[in-house]
Structures are given as structure tokens and as C-alpha cells.
Scaffold this active site. Structure first.
Site, PDB file in Angstrom:
ATOM      1  N   TYR A  57     -28.287   7.571 -23.782  1.00  0.00           N
ATOM      2  CA  TYR A  57     -27.522   8.256 -24.820  1.00  0.00           C
ATOM      3  C   TYR A  57     -28.439   8.980 -25.811  1.00  0.00           C
ATOM      4  O   TYR A  57     -29.662   8.913 -25.726  1.00  0.00           O
ATOM      5  CB  TYR A  57     -26.608   7.253 -25.540  1.00  0.00           C
ATOM      6  N   SER A  58     -27.827   9.616 -26.796  1.00  0.00           N
ATOM      7  CA  SER A  58     -28.549  10.557 -27.671  1.00  0.00           C
ATOM      8  C   SER A  58     -29.700   9.941 -28.447  1.00  0.00           C
ATOM      9  O   SER A  58     -29.727   8.733 -28.718  1.00  0.00           O
ATOM     10  CB  SER A  58     -27.568  11.184 -28.658  1.00  0.00           C
ATOM     11  N   ASP A 117     -27.937   6.580 -31.334  1.00  0.00           N
ATOM     12  CA  ASP A 117     -28.424   7.911 -31.734  1.00  0.00           C
ATOM     13  C   ASP A 117     -29.589   7.861 -32.721  1.00  0.00           C
ATOM     14  O   ASP A 117     -29.520   8.440 -33.822  1.00  0.00           O
ATOM     15  CB  ASP A 117     -27.273   8.761 -32.321  1.00  0.00           C
ATOM     16  N   GLN A 141     -27.634  15.761 -23.602  1.00  0.00           N
ATOM     17  CA  GLN A 141     -26.810  14.807 -22.872  1.00  0.00           C
ATOM     18  C   GLN A 141     -26.223  15.518 -21.657  1.00  0.00           C
ATOM     19  O   GLN A 141     -25.561  16.549 -21.795  1.00  0.00           O
ATOM     20  CB  GLN A 141     -25.678  14.296 -23.774  1.00  0.00           C
ATOM     21  N   GLU A 191     -21.612   8.915 -35.966  1.00  0.00           N
ATOM     22  CA  GLU A 191     -22.514   9.222 -34.866  1.00  0.00           C
ATOM     23  C   GLU A 191     -23.593  10.206 -35.327  1.00  0.00           C
ATOM     24  O   GLU A 191     -23.427  10.910 -36.314  1.00  0.00           O
ATOM     25  CB  GLU A 191     -21.734   9.852 -33.695  1.00  0.00           C
ATOM     26  N   LEU A 211     -21.686  18.335 -16.891  1.00  0.00           N
ATOM     27  CA  LEU A 211     -21.290  18.395 -18.305  1.00  0.00           C
ATOM     28  C   LEU A 211     -22.480  18.272 -19.243  1.00  0.00           C
ATOM     29  O   LEU A 211     -23.373  17.454 -19.029  1.00  0.00           O
ATOM     30  CB  LEU A 211     -20.287  17.272 -18.615  1.00  0.00           C
ATOM     31  N   ASP A 245     -24.388  16.486 -26.504  1.00  0.00           N
ATOM     32  CA  ASP A 245     -25.313  16.616 -27.639  1.00  0.00           C
ATOM     33  C   ASP A 245     -26.700  17.168 -27.286  1.00  0.00           C
ATOM     34  O   ASP A 245     -27.290  16.755 -26.293  1.00  0.00           O
ATOM     35  CB  ASP A 245     -25.590  15.244 -28.271  1.00  0.00           C
TER      36      ASP A 245
END
Ligand code: FRU
Length: 476
Positions: A88-89, A148, A45, A206, A26, A29
Site C-alpha cells: 500500500y501507499s 501511508d 498504486q 488517509e 488500475l 495513489d
């Protein structure tokens, strides 16, 4: 990383030919967009194990022309106590000839609770990264939904904007500043739900991005928890922006109304970067939405899901952000275009032809009397423009097979459509980027039909290009 089923995936008729998609697993971002040492880098991501949002790596592509992409080993892998449940982003900057990545370490502690750490990783070559660990902890007054980081330099200082949730469960964009990239001082929120006069505006924000463009300070962010309102906020989550004026010294941000960036179904977590070479700001977004539709993507059984949008150059005109496909995309046009001058009358007149699933279609509308224009693409997507109501509609077949769904926005005068079609996606730029609709769609792979019909007197010029990539899609 190579998977056994990669060859199988590449035979998937829904596999994009000129959009970035994950080799398998998958993608969500885009992260760390940067031009570094002569190459454009796009991180993203990535869950390489499954087609759901389990754990996240930073996947990595780079390119010299924003068209042909080379895949690199993942740049960040969850491996440390501070990022063990996901890298994470975040974003990238260049400093002293090195690339610095800022990302959020996502942790689930023994009690199953979330912890977030803003982390740094540094690279000399832009390929191999050394983690430096957390450089920022969740400040007082905020929940662990704090993530983020987007970092940039302005007037000799570094700034970081973060997406956050306050203890009162309001979405916020929060600013920090630094002189050395390791020590960060909190400047406070610059905008938020129930803050500084805004009113109720979502429980979490976000992927914020703050930048100045043509003398205006733009805050992009993705509020979660907005209720649909008229034609607006129809997706599960939103992506949009404020245009305003930010004073770094006082951290005061005066801004106008929230505007949505995209009016389609699949657009989220956009990020921008400056291409200094060409003096332009480019935006790329996730061509997805973390909603229930994800379950029904037919690509899941082939082992992959999602893609990124094409790179778009953004500009401010008045108080509105315009998005245009980057000019490099013209190089994908192959052979001579089909050019047609069309005059349709108002008795259901129709024009049809066959198109390549990878196409660019430019329609210049010269005149349109009151009535309706309709474009049907591969018997799956329908675009309608109603001149009486000044309403543009995109309709598609629902992924779960249960009928049709649509998104709409007002367009006062339809002058031009520029449509980018790939194997399973459509991006429509209306009136040179005034409004954009982005969506995935899964048509019958054999269906290459394209129809324009009219219940209006219409005259227009059509230009149709087949798009070709040198090294992909050749196996189909
Ligand atoms: C947005 C987002 C970010 C987070 C990332 C995790 O789609 O939820 O806030 O960092 O995805 O993959």
C-alpha cells in the site's frame, strides 16, 4: 511487464497524452515521489491484473524533465507474509546515496481480518529494491487502518506521519520519529477527529503529508466520512489541509480550519516532495475517487483505468495553498497560440472554435458586468461563472449517462482561468491557483468544440495552445 492488449489500449481515444496512466490495470495513489540521482521518480498504486482495487503493486515511472516518462519494472510486489495482500501507499527519501521506500504491508489473516505493517525497502539504483521487512507495528489504541507512511528529515531527525483510525473510530494523523530509519518512537497524534478541539471529522484519515512551506507547517490529509456541508465535501472522500505551526519537541500542532485542495470530482491522495534543484515543492495526486463512478469509466473495457494529475507547484499565500502547473508544462505548447480579444455583450453573445483534445487555454478576464459567463468544452463539460453570486460551477455529463452533475465554489473575482485539457481530463486553475477543479470526462471523441457564451458584458483575452508530446498519442 507488457500486456497483449497494450497496442489496443494506446489506440483508446481516452488515453491521456501527457498525464501518467497505468500501462494496463488500475492506478490509484502516487507514491514515493522523489528526485534521486538526477531523475524524478513517481511510483503509484497499481493493480496490474484487473481494473478494480484488488491487490496493489508499486508501479514505477521516472523522468528527467517531469514531462517524458520511462516505465520501469514494478518496484514493490506483494510477496512476503507482511505485504501479501498489497504493497500500500507510502513515500521515499534519500539517505547515504540510497533510496529508502516506506510503505504499508496490507495483510488479510486467516480470519479475513486486516493487519497492517509499515515496511522498508532500500535501493542503490532507484530501480531494484531490497525489502527489509516491517519496521513498525500498529500501536495500542488504533485499529489496523493504520497506513501511508510519509517520511522526511528535519533538524537532524527522521519523522514519519501516518494515516490512522483510533479505537474510537476517529481519523488521526500520528507521528513517529527515528535516528536510524529502522527504529521508530511514537510521538503521538498531531491532529484528529474529536481530538484537541477539532470535533467530529471523519472515521479515517488517509495519506497524510506534513511539511513546512514559507514558514508555515502544512498538514495534508484525506479524511473519510465527512458529510456534505454547503458547497463543501461533495465527493465521497476529501483531500485538504490545515495551515499551522508544529513544535517537534512537544509534538504540538496549532492549526486553522480544514480547506479543500480541489473543488472538482476527481482528486485524491495527493503527495508532495521537494525538488531541491529548483527549490520548489511539487504535488501530484490521483485523478480519481474510489466512488461508484469507477464502474462506469469507458476505459475499463480497454483494460485500464485512472491517471495522475499534472505536477503542480504549491505555495502558501496568507493561509491558503495555491497550486500552479509546473513551468515545464510550457514546453508542451506546440506552434503559435491562437490569440483572441473577445468582447461579448449581454444578449447571449457567443464565440466558438475547434480545439485539440490536448490543449492549454488561458483566459484573462479584463471586465465582467453582473451576469453569467459560460464555457462549454466538447459538449460535455460546462464551466459557469455567476458574477452576481460570485459562484464558479463545473458541470459534467455523468458517466452512467443519467444526466448532469456539478461542483461549485465561491470565487470573489474571476480574473484568470488556466485550463489543461487532455484526452479525458480537465484541470482548471482559477486566479493563478487560488482554486482548482480537477475532473475526468468522456466526451464524444469526434467532438472538438469549444464555446464561450455570455449573459454579461464581458471583455477578455484568450490564448489557446495545442499541446504535443514527442512520443505518445502519435498512433491516433
Ligand atoms: C488511498 C488508499 C490508501 C492506501 C491505498 C491502497 O486511496 O486507500 O490509504 O494505502 O489507497 O491502494
Amino acid at each position: 511487464m507488457k500486456s497483449k492488449n497494450e497496442a489496443y489500449i494506446n489506440h483508446d481515444p481516452y488515453r491521456p497524452c501527457y498525464h501518467l496512466s497505468p500501462p494496463f490495470g488500475l492506478m490509484n495513489d502516487p507514491n514515493g515521489l522523489i528526485y534521486f540521482h538526477g531523475r524524478f521518480h513517481v511510483f503509484y498504486q497499481w493493480n496490474p491484473f484487473e481494473t478494480n482495487h484488488g491487490i496493489k503493486f508499486w508501479g514505477h515511472f521516472s523522468s528527467t524533465d517531469l514531462l517524458h516518462w520511462e516505465e520501469h519494472p514494478p518496484a514493490l510486489v506483494p510477496s512476503e507474509w507482511y505485504d501479501k495482500n498489497g504493497c500500500y501507499s507510502g513515500s521515499a527519501i534519500e539517505h547515504n546515496d540510497k533510496m529508502y521506500l516506506f510503505y504499508t504491508g496490507n495483510v488479510k489473516n486467516q480470519n479475513g481480518e486486516r493487519e497492517s505493517y509499515q515496511c522498508l525497502a532500500v535501493s542503490e539504483d532507484g530501480i531494484h529494491f531490497e525489502k527489509k521487512g516491517p519496521i513498525l507495528h500498529v500501536p495500542k489504541g488504533y485499529t489496523p487502518h493504520f497506513r501511508d507512511p510519509k517520511v522526511w528529515k528535519q533538524n537532524g531527525r527522521w519523522y514519519m506521519v501516518l494515516g490512522a483510525q483510533s479505537n474510537s473510530l476517529d481519523g488521526r494523523a500520528v507521528l513517529f520519529s527515528s535516528t536510524d530509519l529502522y527504529h521508530w518512537e511514537m510521538l503521538g497524534p498531531i491532529a484528529g477527529s474529536n481530538w484537541n478541539g477539532l470535533g467530529e471529522f471523519g472515521y479515517m484519515w488517509e495519506c497524510p503529508d506534513l511539511f513546512s512551506l514559507q514558514g508555515k507547517d502544512i498538514l495534508l490529509f484525506c479524511p473519510q466520512g465527512l458529510e456534505p456541508k454547503g458547497l463543501n465535501y461533495k465527493n465521497l472522500y476529501q483531500s485538504g489541509y490545515f495551515v499551522g505551526h508544529w513544535i517537534p519537541d512537544t509534538n504540538h500542532y496549532e492549526h486553522g480550519e480544514f480547506m479543500e485542495l480541489d473543488r472538482g470530482f476527481d482528486f485524491y491522495a495527493p503527495q508532495t516532495f521537494v525538488d531541491h534543484h529548483n527549490n520548489r515543492r511539487i504535488m501530484i495526486a490521483w485523478m480519481g475517487m474510489g466512488d461508484d463512478n469507477e464502474r462506469y469509466h469507458p476505459t475499463i473495457e480497454k483494460g485500464w483505468i485512472h491517471a495522475l494529475t499534472i505536477p503542480r507547484e504549491i505555495k502558501v499565500i496568507g493561509d491558503h495553498l495555491y497550486q500552479m502547473p509546473i513551468k515545464e508544462l510550457k514546453k508542451l505548447r506546440s506552434g503559435k497560440p491562437i490569440m483572441v480579444n473577445l468582447v461579448l455583450n449581454n444578449e447571449n453573445d457567443e464565440y466558438s472554435m475547434m480545439i485539440n483534445p490536448q490543449s492549454e487555454i488561458i483566459m484573462n478576464v479584463h471586465s465582467l458586468t453582473n451576469g453569467r459567463l459560460e464555457i462549454t468544452i466538447r459538449n460535455n463539460i460546462k464551466l459557469k461563472y455567476d458574477k452576481n453570486e460570485n459562484l464558479f460551477t463545473m458541470e459534467r455529463k455523468k458517466f452512467d449517462g443519467s444526466g448532469l452533475e456539478s461542483r461549485q465554489c465561491k470565487v470573489n473575482q474571476l480574473r484568470k482561468l488556466q485550463i489543461y485539457l487532455d484526452s479525458s481530463s480537465i484541470e482548471i486553475f482559477i486566479n493563478d491557483g487560488q482554486e482548482v477543479f480537477t475532473a475526468r470526462f468522456f466526451a464524444n471523441p469526434e467532438d472538438h468544440t469549444f464555446r464561450i457564451s455570455s449573459k454579461a458584458e464581458a471583455s477578455m483575452h484568450l490564448q489557446l495552445y495545442s499541446l504535443r508530446m514527442k512520443n505518445s498519442c502519435k498512433s491516433r
